[in-house]
Enzyme design. Structure first.
Site, PDB file in Angstrom:
ATOM      1  CG  HIS A   1     -10.273  -3.146   2.986  1.00  0.00           C
ATOM      2  ND1 HIS A   1      -9.519  -3.420   1.763  1.00  0.00           N
ATOM      3  CD2 HIS A   1      -9.219  -3.414   3.734  1.00  0.00           C
ATOM      4  CE1 HIS A   1      -8.342  -3.631   1.883  1.00  0.00           C
ATOM      5  NE2 HIS A   1      -7.971  -3.618   3.156  1.00  0.00           N
TER       6      HIS A   1
ATOM      7  CD  GLU B   1      -3.126  -1.068   0.194  1.00  0.00           C
ATOM      8  OE1 GLU B   1      -3.036   0.119  -0.485  1.00  0.00           O
ATOM      9  OE2 GLU B   1      -4.078  -1.730   0.308  1.00  0.00           O
TER      10      GLU B   1
ATOM     11  CG  HIS C   1      -8.210  -5.273   7.757  1.00  0.00           C
ATOM     12  ND1 HIS C   1      -7.948  -6.297   7.314  1.00  0.00           N
ATOM     13  CD2 HIS C   1      -7.770  -4.174   6.823  1.00  0.00           C
ATOM     14  CE1 HIS C   1      -7.231  -6.250   6.226  1.00  0.00           C
ATOM     15  NE2 HIS C   1      -7.167  -4.955   5.914  1.00  0.00           N
TER      16      HIS C   1
ATOM     17  CG  HIS D   1      -5.007  -0.043   5.494  1.00  0.00           C
ATOM     18  ND1 HIS D   1      -6.500   0.168   5.640  1.00  0.00           N
ATOM     19  CD2 HIS D   1      -4.862  -1.419   5.359  1.00  0.00           C
ATOM     20  CE1 HIS D   1      -7.049  -0.888   5.203  1.00  0.00           C
ATOM     21  NE2 HIS D   1      -6.176  -1.944   4.853  1.00  0.00           N
TER      22      HIS D   1
HETATM   23 ZN   LIG Z   1      -6.384  -3.909   4.199  1.00  0.00          ZN
END
Ligand SMILES: [Zn+2]
Length: 271
Positions: free
Chosen positions: A217, A122, A147, A145
């Site tokens: 996501h 990413e 989850h 980032h």
């Molecule tokens: Zn992810």
């Protein structure tokens, strides 16, 4: 660990804090397998001499991030686990330095003949967000980032896939949410992870919010430190959790009235 890290107290603190927070991401259940990635702009903390990195492997970037020319980043590694990063940060994260036209980078934290690895897949999204921060000259250094599953769960219902609806719900579950996350969340409709489209939409969303929720996501958040950035997600996840606890106890939460929310908003403005 490389000698330059040992000698730099501020850099060591950033690495230590990232390792601690990576453990919280894992404990929260937000970082299954190799999920979650973090990047920290450490340009203010360390600038090596060219002789220290010019012989290291160089990796090109597909896009040039002109505002980040020469910048340094501490970044989690691709395929690496947050739970491993907690124990061995420099075996699961790396330090990279962008070249002078920001068209590529050197990884300066690894041994030439060691077990090397690349930054998170990413990375383009992370660098795009750091570039947006540099363009507007704001103080955020961290992109994260993860989850956060309570937040992800909300985006599986079409009724919540709307920025206004999401923010009203999250702000109405706990008084501190509007105080500590006054800009609320942005909403990014489902796009293929790692695509240019999701990066573009996320950068757009983070221009007006500190947290962007990716439909079905996870979340992307920005902050001044790794701990501050984690806190934003944690507070929002608490609100979502309270909502789901009410629903699983078989009642619809009363939520704050518009008047109560306005009162809290005033408190937030003075905070
Ligand atoms: Zn992810």
């Amino acid at each position: 660990m490389k000698a330059f890290i040992h000698k730099n107290k501020d850099l060591k603190n950033i690495i230590r804090e990232t390792a601690e927070i990576a453990g919280y991401l894992w404990q929260r259940g937000w970082a299954e397998r190799n999920a979650s990635n973090i990047s920290v702009n450490i340009t203010d903390v360390y600038q090596p001499e060219i002789s220290e990195y010019s012989t290291f492997p160089f990796y090109g970037l597909q896009v040039s991030y002109s505002k980040l020319a020469g910048n340094l980043f501490f970044v989690t590694g691709t395929g690496k686990r947050m739970r491993d990063l907690t124990r061995k940060p420099m075996k699961n994260a790396l330090i990279l330095k962008l070249n002078d036209n920001a068209s590529g980078y050197w990884i300066i934290s690894q041994k030439m003949d060691g077990e090397n690895f690349l930054p998170t897949s990413e990375l383009p999204t992370h660098l795009g967000i750091h570039q947006m921060i540099a363009e507007r000259e704001s103080m955020e250094k961290v992109v994260m980032h993860t989850h956060a599953h309570d937040l992800v769960t909300l985006t599986h219902a079409k009724q919540f896939c709307d920025e206004d609806v999401l923010n009203k719900l999250l702000w109405s579950m706990h008084p501190e949410t509007v105080i500590f996350v006054p800009k609320g969340v942005g909403f990014v409709p489902y796009r293929l992870p790692g695509s240019i489209e999701i990066a573009t939409e996320t950068i757009k969303s983070l221009q007006n919010h500190d947290v962007a929720m990716w439909e079905k996501h996870g979340v992307f958040a920005i902050g001044k430190s790794v701990a501050d950035t984690f806190d934003l997600i944690d507070i929002l996840a608490k609100s979502a959790k309270i909502y789901f606890l009410c629903r699983s106890a078989d009642f619809v939460p009363e939520s704050f009235t518009d008047g109560q929310l306005a009162e809290l908003r005033k408190l937030a403005d003075n905070f």
